[in-house]
Design a protein around this motif. Structure first.
Motif, PDB file in Angstrom:
ATOM      1  N   ALA A 156     -29.191 -12.674  -0.646  1.00 14.81           N
ATOM      2  CA  ALA A 156     -29.152 -13.216  -0.006  1.00 14.81           C
ATOM      3  C   ALA A 156     -29.439 -14.474  -1.193  1.00 14.81           C
ATOM      4  CB  ALA A 156     -31.231 -13.011   0.513  1.00 14.81           C
ATOM      5  N   LEU A 157     -28.810 -15.812  -0.688  1.00 12.32           N
ATOM      6  CA  LEU A 157     -29.075 -16.634  -2.304  1.00 12.32           C
ATOM      7  C   LEU A 157     -30.300 -17.566  -2.001  1.00 12.32           C
ATOM      8  CD1 LEU A 157     -25.627 -18.076  -1.750  1.00 12.32           C
ATOM      9  CD2 LEU A 157     -26.160 -16.267  -3.394  1.00 12.32           C
ATOM     10  N   ILE A 158     -30.716 -17.591  -3.011  1.00 14.19           N
ATOM     11  CA  ILE A 158     -31.785 -18.741  -3.450  1.00 14.19           C
ATOM     12  C   ILE A 158     -31.272 -19.711  -4.339  1.00 14.19           C
ATOM     13  CG2 ILE A 158     -34.303 -18.434  -4.715  1.00 14.19           C
ATOM     14  CD1 ILE A 158     -33.773 -15.769  -5.332  1.00 14.19           C
ATOM     15  N   ARG A 159     -31.762 -20.991  -3.529  1.00 16.44           N
ATOM     16  CA  ARG A 159     -31.480 -22.635  -3.820  1.00 16.44           C
ATOM     17  C   ARG A 159     -32.492 -23.048  -4.815  1.00 16.44           C
ATOM     18  NH1 ARG A 159     -28.605 -21.486   0.375  1.00 16.44           N
ATOM     19  NH2 ARG A 159     -26.598 -21.367   0.310  1.00 16.44           N
ATOM     20  N   ASN A 160     -32.445 -24.065  -5.488  1.00 14.28           N
ATOM     21  CA  ASN A 160     -33.225 -24.803  -6.512  1.00 14.28           C
ATOM     22  C   ASN A 160     -34.231 -25.339  -5.915  1.00 14.28           C
ATOM     23  OD1 ASN A 160     -34.435 -25.338  -9.104  1.00 14.28           O
ATOM     24  ND2 ASN A 160     -33.221 -27.515  -8.173  1.00 14.28           N
ATOM     25  N   GLY A 161     -35.199 -25.191  -5.682  1.00 13.57           N
ATOM     26  CA  GLY A 161     -36.627 -25.674  -4.586  1.00 13.57           C
ATOM     27  C   GLY A 161     -37.044 -24.775  -3.582  1.00 13.57           C
ATOM     28  N   ASP A 162     -36.181 -24.125  -3.369  1.00 10.31           N
ATOM     29  CA  ASP A 162     -36.592 -23.292  -2.826  1.00 10.31           C
ATOM     30  C   ASP A 162     -37.898 -22.379  -2.614  1.00 10.31           C
ATOM     31  OD1 ASP A 162     -34.460 -23.396  -1.026  1.00 10.31           O
ATOM     32  OD2 ASP A 162     -33.554 -21.306  -1.226  1.00 10.31           O
ATOM     33  N   VAL A 163     -38.933 -22.111  -1.750  1.00  6.76           N
ATOM     34  CA  VAL A 163     -40.030 -21.664  -1.920  1.00  6.76           C
ATOM     35  C   VAL A 163     -40.184 -20.237  -1.291  1.00  6.76           C
ATOM     36  CG1 VAL A 163     -42.710 -21.795  -0.704  1.00  6.76           C
ATOM     37  CG2 VAL A 163     -41.315 -23.490  -1.349  1.00  6.76           C
ATOM     38  N   LEU A 164     -40.706 -19.232  -2.234  1.00  6.43           N
ATOM     39  CA  LEU A 164     -40.038 -17.848  -1.690  1.00  6.43           C
ATOM     40  C   LEU A 164     -41.060 -17.163  -1.576  1.00  6.43           C
ATOM     41  CD1 LEU A 164     -37.822 -16.660  -0.871  1.00  6.43           C
ATOM     42  CD2 LEU A 164     -37.887 -15.772  -4.630  1.00  6.43           C
ATOM     43  N   ARG A 165     -41.600 -16.283  -1.261  1.00  5.09           N
ATOM     44  CA  ARG A 165     -42.872 -14.890  -0.961  1.00  5.09           C
ATOM     45  C   ARG A 165     -42.800 -14.235  -1.984  1.00  5.09           C
ATOM     46  NH1 ARG A 165     -44.438 -11.521   1.459  1.00  5.09           N
ATOM     47  NH2 ARG A 165     -42.813 -11.511   3.269  1.00  5.09           N
ATOM     48  N   LEU A 166     -43.776 -14.076  -2.962  1.00  2.54           N
ATOM     49  CA  LEU A 166     -43.962 -13.726  -3.776  1.00  2.54           C
ATOM     50  C   LEU A 166     -45.648 -12.660  -3.793  1.00  2.54           C
ATOM     51  CD1 LEU A 166     -42.332 -14.169  -7.452  1.00  2.54           C
ATOM     52  CD2 LEU A 166     -40.511 -13.923  -5.269  1.00  2.54           C
ATOM     53  N   GLY A 167     -44.996 -11.434  -2.978  1.00  2.00           N
ATOM     54  CA  GLY A 167     -46.464 -10.595  -2.532  1.00  2.00           C
ATOM     55  C   GLY A 167     -47.136 -11.289  -1.286  1.00  2.00           C
ATOM     56  N   ASP A 168     -47.977 -11.987  -1.199  1.00  2.00           N
ATOM     57  CA  ASP A 168     -48.752 -12.827  -0.727  1.00  2.00           C
ATOM     58  C   ASP A 168     -48.936 -14.260  -0.832  1.00  2.00           C
ATOM     59  OD1 ASP A 168     -48.832 -11.019   1.513  1.00  2.00           O
ATOM     60  OD2 ASP A 168     -51.021 -10.568   0.695  1.00  2.00           O
ATOM     61  N   SER A 169     -47.741 -14.537  -2.226  1.00  2.00           N
ATOM     62  CA  SER A 169     -48.533 -15.887  -2.526  1.00  2.00           C
ATOM     63  C   SER A 169     -46.918 -16.740  -2.473  1.00  2.00           C
ATOM     64  CB  SER A 169     -49.106 -15.769  -3.851  1.00  2.00           C
ATOM     65  OG  SER A 169     -50.044 -15.679  -4.160  1.00  2.00           O
ATOM     66  N   HIS A 170     -46.927 -17.747  -2.041  1.00  2.00           N
ATOM     67  CA  HIS A 170     -45.748 -19.146  -2.016  1.00  2.00           C
ATOM     68  C   HIS A 170     -45.409 -19.243  -3.928  1.00  2.00           C
ATOM     69  CE1 HIS A 170     -46.984 -18.308   1.693  1.00  2.00           C
ATOM     70  NE2 HIS A 170     -45.267 -18.552   2.143  1.00  2.00           N
TER      71      HIS A 170
END
Length: 330
Positions: A156-170
């Protein structure tokens, strides 16, 4: 297995560093386990070797977890020591794998079953003065990575500026280049933590490689990225190699200075007498290199010479098809 490898605590109790063995002088790469209500987020699981798999089995025992407890797998970049186990983890856990678009494209080109990029690298090194015996060794060397990144994941692609959840934090995805086109770091604004992969390392300079089909000026991409990353307020950075560190903006500045000094050295070499990239590489890094080290050294040398050429400080000619750099007299 050596006590060097395995789980290491971090100042954040929700984040665990995992030292995963790699078959290179760096000895290990850092993976990270981030705890969440729905399971673990794994950042950069490591290279696919039997030793690395055995290490992860030990980690699961120590954490009381299994592969099925992995919720997502997030990759900073496509290099084998970070990307290699992603497909294996995906098969075991069913978890999605996240990677940048440029990272996915490079992984597809390098390990997608077509060796055209390897052939282009071989030709690049020949064109820059490397002898045929050394250049020819690059072909089986590059082919040897296929097993270390197999099976390859669905991404699944990530783009610059995307907000991604790692664990329960963004975390904000921050794309930079130079070390790897499409490299993603992940910044947590609330905690002021940065997962920086190989974009910024605390004790060594990340390799800057010129590769066919990639960035035209990787060193310019790298230094521009340091400017971007250094602007973030970071209390603690989690790198791809060695321990977490706090002097993040300062380290970004140190790396810029390091490359300014390297550029000055290379320009001085060329000013003494016109030379090929291989000549310059040999003067800088010597001749007692493994084939792996030779590829990195040659690619980094070309990257610096290309940067000086684009700045108008060097010019290039190609007598007999071999590229020779000479200084531009001001």
């Amino acid at each position: 297995m050596s006590a060097l490898y395995g789980l290491v605590a971090t100042p954040n109790p929700l984040i665990r560093q995992v030292r995963v063995p790699v078959p290179y002088p760096l000895q290990y790469v850092n993976a990270y386990l981030i705890a969440g209500d729905n399971g673990w987020t794994v950042v950069d699981p490591g290279i696919h070797t039997d030793e690395a798999v055995a290490l992860w089995e030990r980690v699961w025992l120590e954490t009381g977890s299994r592969y099925r407890d992995v919720e997502r797998i997030v990759l900073t970049h496509h290099h084998p020591d970070h990307y290699g186990l992603a497909g294996y983890f995906q098969e075991k856990s069913g978890a999605p794998v996240f990677l940048s678009e440029r990272g996915k494209r490079q992984a597809d080109e390098m390990w997608g079953g077509d060796d055209a990029l390897t052939q282009e690298l071989w030709r690049l090194f020949l064109d820059h003065g490397m002898d045929r015996e050394t250049a020819a060794a690059m072909i089986p060397h590059m082919a040897g990575f296929v097993s270390l990144v197999s099976p390859r994941p669905e991404v699944a692609l990530i783009r610059n500026g995307d907000v991604l959840r790692l664990g329960d934090s963004h975390y904000e995805a921050v794309e930079t280049g130079g070390h790897a086109a499409g490299h993603m770091s992940f910044y947590g604004k609330d905690s002021q933590e940065m997962f920086c992969g190989d974009a910024v390392l605390p004790r060594i300079s990340p390799n800057i490689s010129y590769m066919p089909r990639m960035e035209e000026d990787p060193l310019a991409e790298f230094t521009a990225g340091l400017g971007v990353l250094g602007s973030y307020e970071v209390k603690l950075a989690y790198p791809g190699h060695r321990d977490s560190f706090g002097h993040f903006a300062g380290r970004c500045g140190e790396l810029v200075v390091h490359h300014e000094k390297r550029l000055a050295i290379m320009r001085a070499h060329v000013a003494e007498a016109p030379c090929t990239a291989f000549d310059c590489c040999t003067r800088l890094f010597g001749t007692r290199l493994t084939i792996h080290q030779q590829r990195f050294a040659m690619s980094e040398t070309i990257a610096h010479l290309v940067h000086l050429e684009k700045k108008g400080q060097l010019r290039r000619s190609a007598p007999n098809g071999v590229h020779v750099f000479s200084a531009v007299v001001e």
